[in-house]
Design a protein around this motif. Structure first.
Motif, PDB file in Angstrom:
ATOM      1  N   THR A  11     -48.542 -12.127 -67.036  1.00  0.00           N
ATOM      2  CA  THR A  11     -48.177 -13.305 -66.239  1.00  0.00           C
ATOM      3  C   THR A  11     -48.818 -14.544 -66.838  1.00  0.00           C
ATOM      4  N   GLU A  12     -48.635 -15.663 -66.149  1.00  0.00           N
ATOM      5  CA  GLU A  12     -49.240 -16.902 -66.624  1.00  0.00           C
ATOM      6  C   GLU A  12     -50.752 -16.906 -66.459  1.00  0.00           C
ATOM      7  N   HIS A  13     -51.302 -15.910 -65.791  1.00  0.00           N
ATOM      8  CA  HIS A  13     -52.751 -15.816 -65.598  1.00  0.00           C
ATOM      9  C   HIS A  13     -53.436 -14.992 -66.681  1.00  0.00           C
ATOM     10  N   ARG A  14     -52.770 -14.783 -67.773  1.00  0.00           N
ATOM     11  CA  ARG A  14     -53.293 -14.032 -68.904  1.00  0.00           C
ATOM     12  C   ARG A  14     -54.689 -14.536 -69.281  1.00  0.00           C
ATOM     13  N   ASN A  15     -55.625 -13.631 -69.429  1.00  0.00           N
ATOM     14  CA  ASN A  15     -57.005 -13.911 -69.836  1.00  0.00           C
ATOM     15  C   ASN A  15     -57.777 -14.775 -68.843  1.00  0.00           C
ATOM     16  N   GLU A  16     -57.321 -14.872 -67.626  1.00  0.00           N
ATOM     17  CA  GLU A  16     -58.080 -15.569 -66.591  1.00  0.00           C
ATOM     18  C   GLU A  16     -58.902 -14.520 -65.837  1.00  0.00           C
ATOM     19  N   ARG A  71     -43.115  -7.643 -68.151  1.00  0.00           N
ATOM     20  CA  ARG A  71     -43.069  -8.020 -66.749  1.00  0.00           C
ATOM     21  C   ARG A  71     -43.809  -9.340 -66.573  1.00  0.00           C
ATOM     22  N   GLU A  72     -43.149 -10.263 -65.910  1.00  0.00           N
ATOM     23  CA  GLU A  72     -43.788 -11.542 -65.649  1.00  0.00           C
ATOM     24  C   GLU A  72     -43.749 -11.878 -64.174  1.00  0.00           C
ATOM     25  N   ASP A  73     -43.304 -10.964 -63.364  1.00  0.00           N
ATOM     26  CA  ASP A  73     -43.149 -11.209 -61.942  1.00  0.00           C
ATOM     27  C   ASP A  73     -44.473 -10.971 -61.233  1.00  0.00           C
ATOM     28  N   GLU A  74     -45.056 -12.032 -60.669  1.00  0.00           N
ATOM     29  CA  GLU A  74     -46.339 -11.899 -60.002  1.00  0.00           C
ATOM     30  C   GLU A  74     -46.222 -11.028 -58.758  1.00  0.00           C
ATOM     31  N   ASP A  75     -45.023 -10.958 -58.147  1.00  0.00           N
ATOM     32  CA  ASP A  75     -44.831 -10.080 -57.003  1.00  0.00           C
ATOM     33  C   ASP A  75     -45.070  -8.633 -57.404  1.00  0.00           C
ATOM     34  N   ASP A  76     -44.760  -8.297 -58.659  1.00  0.00           N
ATOM     35  CA  ASP A  76     -45.000  -6.956 -59.168  1.00  0.00           C
ATOM     36  C   ASP A  76     -46.495  -6.636 -59.127  1.00  0.00           C
ATOM     37  N   VAL A  77     -47.326  -7.599 -59.502  1.00  0.00           N
ATOM     38  CA  VAL A  77     -48.781  -7.423 -59.458  1.00  0.00           C
ATOM     39  C   VAL A  77     -49.216  -7.249 -58.013  1.00  0.00           C
ATOM     40  N   THR A  78     -48.704  -8.076 -57.133  1.00  0.00           N
ATOM     41  CA  THR A  78     -49.070  -8.005 -55.728  1.00  0.00           C
ATOM     42  C   THR A  78     -48.716  -6.649 -55.133  1.00  0.00           C
ATOM     43  N   ASP A 133     -56.516  -0.492 -63.996  1.00  0.00           N
ATOM     44  CA  ASP A 133     -55.975  -0.750 -65.335  1.00  0.00           C
ATOM     45  C   ASP A 133     -54.565  -1.314 -65.245  1.00  0.00           C
ATOM     46  N   ASP A 134     -53.743  -0.743 -64.361  1.00  0.00           N
ATOM     47  CA  ASP A 134     -52.379  -1.237 -64.173  1.00  0.00           C
ATOM     48  C   ASP A 134     -52.386  -2.702 -63.740  1.00  0.00           C
ATOM     49  N   ILE A 135     -53.263  -3.038 -62.820  1.00  0.00           N
ATOM     50  CA  ILE A 135     -53.352  -4.414 -62.336  1.00  0.00           C
ATOM     51  C   ILE A 135     -53.713  -5.359 -63.478  1.00  0.00           C
ATOM     52  N   ILE A 136     -54.703  -4.995 -64.269  1.00  0.00           N
ATOM     53  CA  ILE A 136     -55.121  -5.847 -65.395  1.00  0.00           C
ATOM     54  C   ILE A 136     -53.971  -6.034 -66.376  1.00  0.00           C
ATOM     55  N   ILE A 137     -53.310  -4.950 -66.719  1.00  0.00           N
ATOM     56  CA  ILE A 137     -52.210  -5.016 -67.689  1.00  0.00           C
ATOM     57  C   ILE A 137     -51.084  -5.889 -67.159  1.00  0.00           C
ATOM     58  N   ARG A 138     -50.744  -5.719 -65.902  1.00  0.00           N
ATOM     59  CA  ARG A 138     -49.635  -6.506 -65.337  1.00  0.00           C
ATOM     60  C   ARG A 138     -49.997  -7.978 -65.220  1.00  0.00           C
ATOM     61  N   ILE A 139     -51.236  -8.286 -64.876  1.00  0.00           N
ATOM     62  CA  ILE A 139     -51.640  -9.693 -64.813  1.00  0.00           C
ATOM     63  C   ILE A 139     -51.637 -10.299 -66.214  1.00  0.00           C
ATOM     64  N   THR A 176     -66.603  -7.606 -62.027  1.00  0.00           N
ATOM     65  CA  THR A 176     -66.973  -8.907 -62.574  1.00  0.00           C
ATOM     66  C   THR A 176     -65.942  -9.333 -63.613  1.00  0.00           C
ATOM     67  N   ALA A 177     -65.845 -10.638 -63.808  1.00  0.00           N
ATOM     68  CA  ALA A 177     -64.941 -11.165 -64.830  1.00  0.00           C
ATOM     69  C   ALA A 177     -65.290 -10.577 -66.187  1.00  0.00           C
ATOM     70  N   ASN A 178     -66.577 -10.428 -66.456  1.00  0.00           N
ATOM     71  CA  ASN A 178     -67.030  -9.873 -67.731  1.00  0.00           C
ATOM     72  C   ASN A 178     -66.577  -8.420 -67.902  1.00  0.00           C
ATOM     73  N   ALA A 179     -66.669  -7.632 -66.844  1.00  0.00           N
ATOM     74  CA  ALA A 179     -66.257  -6.227 -66.922  1.00  0.00           C
ATOM     75  C   ALA A 179     -64.753  -6.113 -67.165  1.00  0.00           C
ATOM     76  N   ILE A 180     -63.978  -6.979 -66.513  1.00  0.00           N
ATOM     77  CA  ILE A 180     -62.522  -6.960 -66.689  1.00  0.00           C
ATOM     78  C   ILE A 180     -62.168  -7.364 -68.110  1.00  0.00           C
ATOM     79  N   LYS A 181     -62.805  -8.421 -68.606  1.00  0.00           N
ATOM     80  CA  LYS A 181     -62.557  -8.879 -69.979  1.00  0.00           C
ATOM     81  C   LYS A 181     -62.901  -7.771 -70.981  1.00  0.00           C
ATOM     82  N   ASN A 182     -64.046  -7.127 -70.784  1.00  0.00           N
ATOM     83  CA  ASN A 182     -64.444  -6.048 -71.690  1.00  0.00           C
ATOM     84  C   ASN A 182     -63.482  -4.877 -71.615  1.00  0.00           C
ATOM     85  N   ARG A 183     -63.005  -4.559 -70.417  1.00  0.00           N
ATOM     86  CA  ARG A 183     -62.045  -3.459 -70.265  1.00  0.00           C
ATOM     87  C   ARG A 183     -60.759  -3.766 -71.040  1.00  0.00           C
ATOM     88  N   TRP A 184     -60.281  -5.007 -70.929  1.00  0.00           N
ATOM     89  CA  TRP A 184     -59.072  -5.393 -71.642  1.00  0.00           C
ATOM     90  C   TRP A 184     -59.299  -5.348 -73.153  1.00  0.00           C
TER      91      TRP A 184
END
Length: 152
Positions: free
Chosen positions: A79-84, A135-142, A70-76, A97-105
């Protein structure tokens, strides 16, 4: 003009799942068009493809989402990868799956974050100005992904 009434979707039966699994085992590289007919399923090819990709394919993680995921999804999402969703699944949440992540969000995390007490955890604070910014720092996600991977 009235919208066309939506067809009632039927749940997949274990027998249908078994037929699709057996078909994919026998013809792993066969293109999806025509699959439903050849597998003897009264389903659309798209329905078969979605069932396979999101539920039956080996390696699909169907467990509940962990707090780390959940933390990873929220932090992404910050970032500029929002909804990807496919990017998240491929780069950060292998097995999801992309579908499971989208549904979770859409069905849980976004609503949870509307509660102001939950938002603070995902914001950075500048003590001098008390300015809160997402937070917009992708290093934070990493770093979160690395920390999560070390726990597995």
């Amino acid at each position: 003009m009235m919208a066309r009434p939506q067809e009632q979707r039927r749940l997949w039966t274990p027998e249908e799942d078994d037929r699709l699994i057996e078909f994919k085992r026998n013809y792993p590289y066969r293109p999806w068009p025509g699959t439903a007919d050849l597998a003897g399923l009264d389903r659309s090819d798209k329905s078969c493809w979605e069932r396979w990709k999101n539920h039956l394919k080996s390696g699909v993680n169907k467990e509940n989402f962990s707090e780390e995921e959940d933390d990873i999804i929220i932090r992404i999402q910050r970032t500029e990868h929002r909804n990807e969703w496919a990017f998240m699944a491929k780069e950060y949440l292998q097995g999801r799956t992309a579908n499971a992540i989208k549904n979770r969000w859409n069905n849980h995390l976004e609503k949870m974050l509307t509660n102001i007490s939950d938002v603070g955890r995902y914001l950075l604070t500048d003590d001098e100005t008390s300015d809160h910014s997402a937070r917009e720092d992708e290093d934070d996600v990493t770093s979160v992904v690395a920390e999560y991977a070390s726990l597995i």
